[in-house]
Write a protein that holds these residues in place. Structure first.
Motif, PDB file in Angstrom:
ATOM      1  N   THR A   1       0.858  -1.179   0.000  1.00  0.00           N
ATOM      2  CA  THR A   1       0.000   0.000   0.000  1.00  0.00           C
ATOM      3  C   THR A   1       0.894   1.230   0.000  1.00  0.00           C
ATOM      4  OG1 THR A   1      -1.672  -1.169   1.316  1.00  0.00           O
ATOM      5  CG2 THR A   1      -1.856   1.234   1.182  1.00  0.00           C
TER       6      THR A   1
ATOM      7  N   VAL B   1      -4.154  -2.599  -8.272  1.00  0.00           N
ATOM      8  CA  VAL B   1      -4.863  -2.371  -7.009  1.00  0.00           C
ATOM      9  C   VAL B   1      -5.261  -3.708  -6.376  1.00  0.00           C
ATOM     10  CG1 VAL B   1      -5.691  -0.040  -7.498  1.00  0.00           C
ATOM     11  CG2 VAL B   1      -7.010  -2.001  -8.317  1.00  0.00           C
TER      12      VAL B   1
ATOM     13  N   ASN C   1     -10.687  -3.074  -2.686  1.00  0.00           N
ATOM     14  CA  ASN C   1     -10.457  -2.060  -3.713  1.00  0.00           C
ATOM     15  C   ASN C   1     -11.813  -1.701  -4.297  1.00  0.00           C
ATOM     16  OD1 ASN C   1     -11.149  -3.916  -5.744  1.00  0.00           O
ATOM     17  ND2 ASN C   1      -9.054  -4.264  -6.407  1.00  0.00           N
TER      18      ASN C   1
ATOM     19  N   ARG D   1      -6.923   1.740  -2.406  1.00  0.00           N
ATOM     20  CA  ARG D   1      -6.884   1.122  -3.737  1.00  0.00           C
ATOM     21  C   ARG D   1      -8.176   1.412  -4.517  1.00  0.00           C
ATOM     22  NH1 ARG D   1      -3.702  -1.719  -0.406  1.00  0.00           N
ATOM     23  NH2 ARG D   1      -5.466  -2.530   0.788  1.00  0.00           N
TER      24      ARG D   1
END
Length: 453
Positions: free
Chosen positions: A166, A279, A337, A433
């Motif tokens: 991340t 992502v 995400n 994300r």
């Protein structure tokens, strides 16, 4: 420090209750901060968090005890296990009780060590920022990179591992009384176009050279991907099956839910997908607590793509296995995400060029729910609201407080652009994300003028 795999096995070996779940997460983090055109702080840290979930069964009832520790001392294992088991025996039966998933296969990377980041991840970013520091604009910001490696083991044979990267970078620029913001998400900082970010920041500060005061009202508004992300995240968080079934959510309908309801004539698809390029997220359930949308009893279950809205129609709500069984619904795992695809291909700049008169936003912040029955949200614009006239930005206007429901907004969207990876401003600390398009809304409700920058 005991290896995470050994920690899992030692906890399971010392357990005395019917079933046990162990979650171990090793975190590696690097950060870089700058203010007033100077680097101020940087650092790297590592940490561990591990959770023991003890389950005591009596017939169809199951009682759960959960204890989390940050200790790296193997001598503390017994105490944590005993505490979780004592809590389980004293608990009331869990409403989400289900049989644990079973497994015989071990993830092929189970034995791998935790993945690590380092301050060198920011090398190119720091070089590009140093050039920006030579300018007259004052730059402030923060870059953060995290690698969380998680091991999940259960007494029923589940052994799963995933390493989650991340990353994010935010840059705030100030020129006199004007303030502008740019940001992006990333997995490893190799794809951060920091020079482009600085150029965009300078352009927005140039726009602010002309100031225009506008009253509250409804304006044709172009929402950039970051602002769209903040609104869509709140929508997804609200898409809980139980709340909708029980009639206390904006997704409720007489006698059921709004699944199947058409929201938009545009082919809007809002979805989560653990395999979405750039992502990606943990492709299985791993949770240390139960909620309306996830259950500890579902730990280890595969998490696949979920189309929350498909072709403009409400398509899915989040149901853990117990809720899905209760309401006769499909089991649906919340995503980590969120992607919105409108079928559009135009860029944000092209949308501006096609606008006769309207507003271009930068970001939204301080978003709060006003009415859960309609999902009405309020919040503020921040770091740049710009007036567009005859296809060009002609100046910066005052900030506003807005009142909008993401559900109603999707009904009224008249144009969607090309989807791109973006960074939500409001929810960045919890949800990073995202990939969103710019959206055109013909009558975005600016309910009052705000004095925020």
């Amino acid at each position: 420090m005991i290896a995470p795999q050994q920690l899992v096995e030692q906890v399971l070996a010392r357990a005395t209750v019917d079933e046990t779940i162990v979650i171990v997460t090793d975190a590696s983090e690097a950060s870089l901060r700058w203010a007033g055109n100077s680097m101020t702080t940087n650092g790297v840290s590592t940490s561990r968090s591990w959770t023991v979930i003890s389950i005591v069964r009596a017939g169809e009832d199951a009682k759960v005890g959960i204890v989390t520790s940050a200790s790296v001392d193997a001598a503390d294992i017994d105490g944590v296990v005993r505490s979780a088991e004592i809590a389980a025996r004293a608990a009331t039966p869990a409403s989400d009780a289900m049989p644990l998933l079973t497994g015989t296969d071990t993830d092929e990377r189970w034995d791998d060590s935790a993945e690590r980041t380092e301050i060198g991840a920011f090398e190119q970013l720091a070089q590009d920022l140093s050039m920006g520091f030579d300018g007259s604009d004052q730059l402030y910001g923060f870059a953060h990179h995290q690698l969380h490696t998680t091991w999940l083991g259960t007494s029923t044979g589940i052994r799963r591992r995933f390493a989650q990267p991340t990353g994010s970078v935010e840059i705030n620029g100030k020129r006199g009384d004007a303030s502008a913001w740019v940001g992006t998400s990333t997995k490893d900082f190799t794809d951060v176009a920091s020079v482009k970010l600085l150029q965009d920041l300078s352009t927005r500060l140039d726009w602010a050279g002309n100031r225009v005061e506008l009253p509250a009202g409804r304006y044709e508004t172009i929402l950039p991907p970051s602002a769209v992300a903040d609104l869509m995240i709140y929508l997804m968080w609200s898409m809980e099956g139980r709340a909708a079934e029980e009639g206390h959510s904006a997704l409720s309908a007489p006698g059921g839910t709004r699944i199947g309801e058409k929201l938009s004539a545009l082919p809007l698809t809002l979805y989560s997908d653990p395999a979405a390029l750039g992502v990606e997220y943990t492709p299985f359930v791993v949770t240390g607590s139960s909620s309306e949308s996830v259950s500890v009893f579902d730990n280890g279950m595969d998490a696949g793509r979920v189309d929350w809205i498909r072709d403009g129609t409400v398509n899915a709500l989040a149901y853990p296995r117990a809720a899905a069984k209760e309401f006769g619904a499909d089991v649906t795992v919340p995503g980590d995400n969120l992607i919105l695809d409108t079928g559009g291909s135009v860029s944000l700049d092209q949308m501006v060029a096609e606008t006769e008169r309207g507003l271009l936003l930068t970001t939204l912040w301080y978003i709060r729910e006003v009415d859960p029955a309609t999902l009405l949200l309020t919040g503020l614009t921040r770091d740049g609201v710009y007036l567009v006239e005859n296809g060009k930005v002609t100046g910066a206007v005052n900030n506003f407080r807005f009142n909008e429901s993401p559900l109603d907004l999707l009904r009224r969207v008249t144009q969607g652009g090309a989807t791109e990876r973006t960074l939500p401003r409001e929810w960045k600390d919890w949800f990073t994300r995202t990939a969103m398009p710019p959206l055109r809304v013909p009558d975005f409700h600016m309910s009052s003028v705000s004095k925020a920058l």
